[in-house]
Design an enzyme around this catalytic site. Sequence first.
Site, mmCIF file in Angstrom:
data_model
loop_
_atom_site.group_PDB
_atom_site.id
_atom_site.type_symbol
_atom_site.label_atom_id
_atom_site.label_comp_id
_atom_site.label_asym_id
_atom_site.label_seq_id
_atom_site.Cartn_x
_atom_site.Cartn_y
_atom_site.Cartn_z
ATOM 1 N N CYS A 53 3.772 -12.402 -8.456
ATOM 2 C CA CYS A 53 3.232 -11.430 -9.288
ATOM 3 C C CYS A 53 4.068 -10.415 -9.615
ATOM 4 C CB CYS A 53 2.061 -11.201 -8.698
ATOM 5 S SG CYS A 53 2.038 -10.261 -7.090
ATOM 6 N N HIS A 110 1.650 -2.101 -3.908
ATOM 7 C CA HIS A 110 0.962 -3.288 -4.147
ATOM 8 C C HIS A 110 -0.456 -3.059 -3.314
ATOM 9 C CE1 HIS A 110 -0.069 -7.443 -3.861
ATOM 10 N NE2 HIS A 110 0.838 -7.761 -4.709
#
Length: 327
Positions: free
Chosen positions: A162, A189
Site C-alpha cells: 500500500c 500508518h
Amino acid sequence: MPAVKVLLNGCGRIGRLAFRVAWAQPDVFQFVHLNDITAIESVAYLLKYDSVHGTWGPDVSVDGNHIVIKDGDRVDRIPYTNNKTIEAIQLAEGTTVDMVYECTGVFLTRAKIAPYFDALHAKKVVVSAPVKDTPAVLNVVIGCNEDKYDPAVDHIVTAASCTTNCLAPVVKVIHEKLGITRGCITTIHNLTNTQRSRREIPGGHASRVGLRSGLVNLAPTSTGSATAIALIFPELKGKLNGLAVRVPLTNASITDCVFDVARPTSEEEVNKLLKEASETYLQGILGFDEVPKVIDGTMVKIYAWYDNEYGYSCRMVDLAKYVAARM
C-alpha cells in the site's frame, strides 16, 4: 471477451475489499470460488458489514457451503471452503480458474504460489503483497510501470504494498521532472493485525512493537516501501530509505517524503508538476493539494496521503483488470 474466472484466497481486510470492488465489474470478473480459514458465516457477515468502509449494498447470506450475493436481479452463489493449503482447495466439478487473487499474506514466494498453477491450473496469480523471491517477481504500481508486464512471462504479479502505491506516483513525477538524487520517507500508518489491542506478551513474538498496545501508542517499525521503489525505478536503487510509525487509527495513512533533487526548483514548480500529473497521465491515481515545501532550492518535502485499505484494493483490482485484458 468473457469474464475472467477468479478464485479469491484470503478473505481478510484486503481480500474482502478487493472482492467488493471486483464484484461490481461482472463484465470483467466472475468469482467462482472463495477460500479462507475463517468460518463461512463470519466471512459473509464481514463482507456485508465493515466498520471503516461502511455497509455493502448487496444482500449477503449463507446457503450451505455457498456465499450468496444478491443485488436486484443479479444473484451469485459462490462456493466457499476452509483450507490452510492451496492443494487442499477442492473446486466444484467443472469449475475452472483463470486468475487467483492471493490475499492471504502467507504464500509469498514462487514455490509457495506454485500449487495455484499445478493443483488448480490457474493461468495468472495477482498477489496483494510484495513477493520476495529471486529473480524478483514483477511489482506493478498502476500508473507507474504496468508497461513492464509481459503476459508471456509474468504469470505471477504483485500489486506491491500500500505504501509503495502511495510513494511510487510521487516519485515518478519528481524523479522524471526534477531528478531524485536521494531521499528518505516516513510513513505514518494505521494499526495492523500484527499489533495488540492491549499491552501484553504475545506468544512467540519478540518485537517491541508487538508488545505495545496499538490503541494508545506511536510504534516505530520498518517499511520496505522506499527500497521497493527500486523495483519500479531501478536507477534509484540504494538512494531511498525510510521507516514507518504505526498510529492508533483504523484507516488512512500519510507518507512524509523528503527528496534531494538534481536541479534547483521552487514550491510553485513542484505544485505545478504534481497538479499537471494529477490531471493528465496520473489522473485517477494521484490527487493534489498545495502542500509541498522546497528548502534551499533542492530539498523537496511532500506529504502524500493514502487509503491503505480500500484505495490499495482498488489499485490491486486495476492491476487484475490490466492482466485480464491481456490474457
